[in-house]
Design a protein around this motif. Sequence first.
Motif, PDB file in Angstrom:
ATOM      1  N   GLY A  28      12.016  -4.268  -1.124  1.00  0.00           N
ATOM      2  CA  GLY A  28      12.059  -5.624  -0.572  1.00  0.00           C
ATOM      3  C   GLY A  28      10.766  -6.372  -0.843  1.00  0.00           C
ATOM      4  N   TYR A  29       9.634  -5.679  -0.697  1.00  0.00           N
ATOM      5  CA  TYR A  29       8.353  -6.307  -1.011  1.00  0.00           C
ATOM      6  C   TYR A  29       8.304  -6.742  -2.471  1.00  0.00           C
ATOM      7  N   MET A  30       8.728  -5.844  -3.365  1.00  0.00           N
ATOM      8  CA  MET A  30       8.656  -6.147  -4.786  1.00  0.00           C
ATOM      9  C   MET A  30       9.612  -7.284  -5.156  1.00  0.00           C
ATOM     10  N   PRO A  34      13.244  -4.438  -8.897  1.00  0.00           N
ATOM     11  CA  PRO A  34      12.283  -3.867  -7.935  1.00  0.00           C
ATOM     12  C   PRO A  34      12.389  -2.348  -7.834  1.00  0.00           C
ATOM     13  N   ARG A  35      13.601  -1.821  -7.809  1.00  0.00           N
ATOM     14  CA  ARG A  35      13.781  -0.374  -7.721  1.00  0.00           C
ATOM     15  C   ARG A  35      13.284   0.306  -8.988  1.00  0.00           C
ATOM     16  N   ALA A  55      15.962 -13.877  -8.915  1.00  0.00           N
ATOM     17  CA  ALA A  55      16.442 -12.742  -8.129  1.00  0.00           C
ATOM     18  C   ALA A  55      17.962 -12.636  -8.202  1.00  0.00           C
ATOM     19  N   GLY A  56      18.449 -11.415  -8.293  1.00  0.00           N
ATOM     20  CA  GLY A  56      19.876 -11.177  -8.164  1.00  0.00           C
ATOM     21  C   GLY A  56      20.691 -11.361  -9.420  1.00  0.00           C
ATOM     22  N   SER A  57      20.075 -11.650 -10.573  1.00  0.00           N
ATOM     23  CA  SER A  57      20.848 -11.746 -11.803  1.00  0.00           C
ATOM     24  C   SER A  57      21.225 -10.345 -12.261  1.00  0.00           C
ATOM     25  N   PRO A  58      22.219 -10.221 -13.150  1.00  0.00           N
ATOM     26  CA  PRO A  58      22.606  -8.885 -13.613  1.00  0.00           C
ATOM     27  C   PRO A  58      21.425  -8.086 -14.188  1.00  0.00           C
ATOM     28  N   GLN A 111       0.842  -1.190   0.000  1.00  0.00           N
ATOM     29  CA  GLN A 111       0.000   0.000   0.000  1.00  0.00           C
ATOM     30  C   GLN A 111       0.885   1.250   0.000  1.00  0.00           C
ATOM     31  N   VAL A 112       1.420   1.584  -1.168  1.00  0.00           N
ATOM     32  CA  VAL A 112       2.310   2.735  -1.237  1.00  0.00           C
ATOM     33  C   VAL A 112       1.607   4.004  -0.810  1.00  0.00           C
ATOM     34  N   SER A 113       0.346   4.163  -1.245  1.00  0.00           N
ATOM     35  CA  SER A 113      -0.357   5.405  -0.957  1.00  0.00           C
ATOM     36  C   SER A 113      -0.569   5.605   0.537  1.00  0.00           C
ATOM     37  N   ASP A 114      -0.593   4.524   1.320  1.00  0.00           N
ATOM     38  CA  ASP A 114      -0.791   4.659   2.747  1.00  0.00           C
ATOM     39  C   ASP A 114       0.465   5.132   3.456  1.00  0.00           C
ATOM     40  N   GLN A 115       1.606   5.120   2.769  1.00  0.00           N
ATOM     41  CA  GLN A 115       2.870   5.452   3.392  1.00  0.00           C
ATOM     42  C   GLN A 115       3.353   6.850   3.048  1.00  0.00           C
ATOM     43  N   ARG A 116       2.553   7.608   2.342  1.00  0.00           N
ATOM     44  CA  ARG A 116       3.007   8.929   1.930  1.00  0.00           C
ATOM     45  C   ARG A 116       2.005   9.973   2.387  1.00  0.00           C
ATOM     46  N   GLN A 117       2.384  11.217   2.221  1.00  0.00           N
ATOM     47  CA  GLN A 117       1.493  12.299   2.596  1.00  0.00           C
ATOM     48  C   GLN A 117       0.282  12.328   1.672  1.00  0.00           C
TER      49      GLN A 117
END
Length: 232
Positions: A49-51, A71-72, A62-65, A2-8
């Motif tokens: 981390g969630y993504m 995720p970022r 996960a973790g390949s080049p 819930q990204v929207s719950d974590q921001r203003q």
Amino acid sequence: MQVSDQRQPVATPPPVAGLAGDGLEDLTEEWEAVCPRRIAPEQWQRFEGYMKEIFTAMGIPAGSPSTVDTPRRFLRAIFDATSGYEGDEKLVTAFPTECRGGPDCRISQVVEGPIPFFSLCEHHSLPFFGKAYVGYIAHEHILGLSKLTRLVRLYARRFSVQERIGQQLADALERILAPHGVAVHLEAVHLCTQMRGVREIESSSRTSYWRGNYDGDAQLRAEFFGLCSHWG
């Protein structure tokens, strides 16, 4: 997540009050209000981390080049694609009409299009994209043509649905300009129907919205659609 719950909280542009005098000072002040979204670095790290967990469960190694930064990149792409929540400080540049609301204004259309747009469906968070055609019949003010594109992008760059974007565009132009009429036509392809579900790859969705003179004048609507088809 819930990204929207974590921001203003995010604000949409407020309704514009009735115009006094030429009205442009109050009008500009109202619509220049922006609300930047702020997500703290530790929140971004947690969301990444969630993504990573979600993508790995879905099958991405996960973790390949190629995927170590996925995720970022995904979160940044979603954040950029929904920038419409922040408003637009350059949205309104209105000018007095030359005819001052005379007969020419009541029969002359100002139409801009096709305006390409991209949005994210709030049902599945998958893209839908297409073209917008926006028209109005001026009364005492006209809007800078580039601002019609800005207005489309303001509402499209959010989690939304096609029907809502069209209604928001029509309502916003009514509030900004108080024109004799407003016309909005959207044509879009929805990946939520192409990539999943029925997997329909040939269809597109068309929606139209009328305000003022357009609502009761079939000839005006036909002329508007004629201009839209001329541009293709």
